[in-house]
Scaffold this motif. Structure first.
Motif, PDB file in Angstrom:
ATOM      1  N   UNK A   1       2.582  10.789   2.143  1.00  0.00           N
ATOM      2  CA  UNK A   1       1.196  11.202   2.380  1.00  0.00           C
ATOM      3  C   UNK A   1       1.000  11.777   3.778  1.00  0.00           C
ATOM      4  N   UNK A   2       1.947  11.453   4.693  1.00  0.00           N
ATOM      5  CA  UNK A   2       1.930  11.992   6.059  1.00  0.00           C
ATOM      6  C   UNK A   2       0.580  11.758   6.756  1.00  0.00           C
TER       7      UNK A   2
ATOM      8  N   UNK B   1       0.210   7.542  -6.021  1.00  0.00           N
ATOM      9  CA  UNK B   1       0.321   8.302  -4.778  1.00  0.00           C
ATOM     10  C   UNK B   1      -0.352   9.669  -4.904  1.00  0.00           C
ATOM     11  N   UNK B   2      -0.159  10.326  -6.035  1.00  0.00           N
ATOM     12  CA  UNK B   2      -0.794  11.630  -6.261  1.00  0.00           C
ATOM     13  C   UNK B   2      -2.314  11.496  -6.242  1.00  0.00           C
ATOM     14  N   UNK B   3      -2.816  10.448  -6.876  1.00  0.00           N
ATOM     15  CA  UNK B   3      -4.271  10.231  -6.896  1.00  0.00           C
ATOM     16  C   UNK B   3      -4.798   9.957  -5.495  1.00  0.00           C
ATOM     17  N   UNK B   4      -4.098   9.104  -4.746  1.00  0.00           N
ATOM     18  CA  UNK B   4      -4.520   8.816  -3.374  1.00  0.00           C
ATOM     19  C   UNK B   4      -4.512  10.072  -2.533  1.00  0.00           C
TER      20      UNK B   4
ATOM     21  N   UNK C   1      -6.714   4.488   4.644  1.00  0.00           N
ATOM     22  CA  UNK C   1      -6.020   4.042   3.443  1.00  0.00           C
ATOM     23  C   UNK C   1      -5.408   2.675   3.690  1.00  0.00           C
ATOM     24  N   UNK C   2      -5.751   1.711   2.850  1.00  0.00           N
ATOM     25  CA  UNK C   2      -5.169   0.372   2.908  1.00  0.00           C
ATOM     26  C   UNK C   2      -4.293   0.182   1.682  1.00  0.00           C
TER      27      UNK C   2
ATOM     28  N   UNK D   1     -15.785   9.156   5.687  1.00  0.00           N
ATOM     29  CA  UNK D   1     -14.935   8.148   6.324  1.00  0.00           C
ATOM     30  C   UNK D   1     -14.864   6.837   5.579  1.00  0.00           C
ATOM     31  N   UNK D   2     -14.616   6.837   4.268  1.00  0.00           N
ATOM     32  CA  UNK D   2     -14.573   5.571   3.530  1.00  0.00           C
ATOM     33  C   UNK D   2     -13.259   4.822   3.763  1.00  0.00           C
ATOM     34  N   UNK D   3     -13.226   3.581   3.309  1.00  0.00           N
ATOM     35  CA  UNK D   3     -11.997   2.793   3.268  1.00  0.00           C
ATOM     36  C   UNK D   3     -11.513   2.801   1.821  1.00  0.00           C
ATOM     37  N   UNK D   4     -10.340   3.354   1.605  1.00  0.00           N
ATOM     38  CA  UNK D   4      -9.746   3.463   0.269  1.00  0.00           C
ATOM     39  C   UNK D   4      -8.587   2.477   0.178  1.00  0.00           C
ATOM     40  N   UNK D   5      -8.602   1.612  -0.811  1.00  0.00           N
ATOM     41  CA  UNK D   5      -7.526   0.640  -1.016  1.00  0.00           C
ATOM     42  C   UNK D   5      -6.741   1.022  -2.263  1.00  0.00           C
ATOM     43  N   UNK D   6      -5.424   1.164  -2.110  1.00  0.00           N
ATOM     44  CA  UNK D   6      -4.551   1.423  -3.256  1.00  0.00           C
ATOM     45  C   UNK D   6      -3.776   0.146  -3.532  1.00  0.00           C
ATOM     46  N   UNK D   7      -3.971  -0.424  -4.718  1.00  0.00           N
ATOM     47  CA  UNK D   7      -3.285  -1.650  -5.111  1.00  0.00           C
ATOM     48  C   UNK D   7      -2.121  -1.278  -6.020  1.00  0.00           C
ATOM     49  N   UNK D   8      -0.900  -1.637  -5.622  1.00  0.00           N
ATOM     50  CA  UNK D   8       0.260  -1.251  -6.417  1.00  0.00           C
ATOM     51  C   UNK D   8       1.345  -2.311  -6.367  1.00  0.00           C
ATOM     52  N   UNK D   9       2.221  -2.253  -7.360  1.00  0.00           N
ATOM     53  CA  UNK D   9       3.359  -3.153  -7.450  1.00  0.00           C
ATOM     54  C   UNK D   9       4.593  -2.381  -7.010  1.00  0.00           C
ATOM     55  N   UNK D  10       5.102  -2.701  -5.824  1.00  0.00           N
ATOM     56  CA  UNK D  10       6.242  -1.967  -5.286  1.00  0.00           C
ATOM     57  C   UNK D  10       7.572  -2.581  -5.702  1.00  0.00           C
ATOM     58  N   UNK D  11       7.535  -3.688  -6.439  1.00  0.00           N
ATOM     59  CA  UNK D  11       8.770  -4.360  -6.848  1.00  0.00           C
ATOM     60  C   UNK D  11       9.088  -4.076  -8.316  1.00  0.00           C
TER      61      UNK D  11
END
Length: 477
Positions: free
Chosen positions: A395-396, A341-344, A356-357, A320-330
């Motif tokens: 990711x559903x 996304x594939x890695x997450x 997932x944060x 039950x960890x907290x996983x943060x994905x940091x990305x540039x959506x712009x």
């Protein structure tokens, strides 16, 4: 045999005994000094006189085993222990101030204040659970706060250590604890589930926001067993202005089955720190207790009233960890965002209770005045939140497992690192630096995050086939 009492002025293993500061049901606390230690100290000595509860001795043995193994700001530092053959004791740092019990006269507290207090306690529990310990006696008198603000958990006599013998489990059949705060599974002999502490914290939060304990003051075992099938009165029934997000959290903590609660204390702390991101369910609007048909079904469901098989505490926390994905959506390359996304997805596939944060940094200028709207008149912050949710939609994930965060900051790397530290993130996934002379000279966000983060960091590059394209800005910066 240990002496039945200690007097002021006595010297025990170099510690000089001062005044008695507290006499409890199972132990006494004395102020002590030591010539080599400048910090204020307390010596805890068990009550071993004729007629005393034998559980006091066993629980003190547990405390002697556990306290020296703990570290960090959320527990008192331990400076020594004494053998039962001469004089049993533990010496710990003296935390200034009073316990949370001193605030009972102020109840109920404001919702925001109570949630902030509970968030600090949840953070302390998350740190304790990572050290293989379940407290099992979370209540106002077991909680203090350092001047710097961190919650400190005290009194580990009823605790369970995942890597040590559980003497209370081995020697006593009845559950020991404080009745109003005891989790239902404790009544079935279960002592190895860290979510028991979350139930106790839920009781405390309910009490501190309503002024009423959810299960009353019953001390009889028969009365306590009702919580195996009977839910508490929803807080909104007692206080119509009770925030739905807070009732969602409280009632989830107080679920009868541990699996229905938050997976970890870190995830509970995360929700308390981000109330606008709490996913509301039917719990949040509930005004009545469960119908009698549901109560009877629980009452006579042997699965809910029989002891559970032993659980693997370490495996539970890892799942039950907290996983943060940091990305540039712009401006981030689409190939890189797809790789993220594939890695997450791969990480989450093996962690059914993970949260997932999705994180994006809205970079501010150091000297310029930044506009909140873009050229089309749209709010930048809201637009990015929408784009983060769109990125995560394939990711559903269940809604309660996903949050999105847009942080405004001058330094993206520092913002990501601060977010990870404050929210006890276990794993950061971030895009790698793209080819650029400026990035080569000045470094990248991903390199700094990987170097300075206090958790696991996965740096992702796009597939090789997608790498033959014009230079792009570094993700997030």
């Amino acid at each position: 045999m240990a002496k039945p009492s200690v007097e002021p002025g006595a010297v025990i293993d170099g510690f000089t005994v001062g005044e008695c500061v507290h006499r409890g049901g199972m132990a006494t606390l004395w102020s002590v000094t030591h010539p080599e230690l400048a910090s204020p100290l307390l010596m805890k000595i068990p009550r071993v006189a004729e007629g005393e509860d034998p559980a006091a001795i066993v629980s003190f043995e547990m405390e002697q085993m556990i306290l020296p193994r703990l570290s960090g700001p959320h527990v008192p530092a331990c400076f020594g222990t004494g053998d039962f053959a001469r004089q049993p004791y533990v010496v710990i740092e003296r935390i200034p101030g009073k316990t949370l019990y001193s605030r009972l006269g102020e109840l109920p507290l404001r919702f925001e204040e109570a949630a902030a207090v509970a968030g600090k306690i949840a953070a302390a529990l998350a740190d304790l659970h990572r050290q293989n310990v379940i407290h099992h006696d979370i209540k106002p008198s077991s909680i203090m706060f350092r001047p710097s603000g961190e919650a400190v958990l005290i009194d580990f006599g009823l605790s369970h250590h995942n890597q040590l013998p559980d003497l209370l489990q081995e020697e006593f059949r009845l559950p020991y604890g404080t009745a109003p705060y005891m989790a239902p599974e404790r009544l079935l002999g279960v002592r190895d589930d860290p979510r028991s502490d979350l139930f106790s914290l839920g009781v405390l939060l309910y009490f501190f926001t309503t002024g009423v304990r959810p299960f009353g003051e019953s001390e009889s075992l028969r009365g306590m067993r009702r919580r195996l099938w009977r839910d508490p009165v929803p807080p909104r029934k007692l206080k119509p202005d009770y925030p739905p997000w807070l009732q969602e959290i409280v009632l989830r903590c107080l679920e009868i089955e541990p699996v229905w609660r938050h997976p970890t204390a870190a995830q509970l702390a995360f929700e308390l720190g981000h109330p606008t991101q709490v996913k509301l369910t039917a719990r949040s609007e509930r005004l009545k207790r469960d119908p009698i048909s549901t109560v009877l079904r629980r009452r006579f469901n042997r699965g809910l009233t029989q002891p559970r098989a032993p659980s693997d505490m370490a495996a539970h926390l890892v799942s039950g960890p907290i996983v943060a994905v940091a990305l540039d959506v712009v401006e981030g390359p689409s190939a890189l965002n797809e790789a993220l996304r594939v890695t997450a997805e791969r990480i989450l596939a093996t962690l059914p209770s993970a949260r997932l944060a999705c994180l994006n940094v809205l970079k501010l200028g150091r000297v310029t005045i930044d506009r909140t709207l873009d050229e089309q008149g749209n709010n930048k912050h809201i637009d990015r939140m929408v784009m983060l949710r769109h990125w995560a939609s394939p990711l559903k994930l269940d809604e309660h497992r996903l949050t999105v965060h847009v942080i405004e900051a001058i330094d993206p790397a520092a913002a990501i690192l601060e977010f990870a530290q404050i929210n006890r993130v276990d794993h950061i996934v971030i895009g790698a630096r793209q080819h650029s002379m400026l990035r080569a000279l000045l470094g990248s966000v991903s390199a700094r995050v990987a170097a300075e983060a206090g958790c696991t960091v996965t740096v992702v590059r796009p597939p090789r086939l997608a790498s033959h394209q014009p230079d792009q800005p570094d993700a997030l910066a």
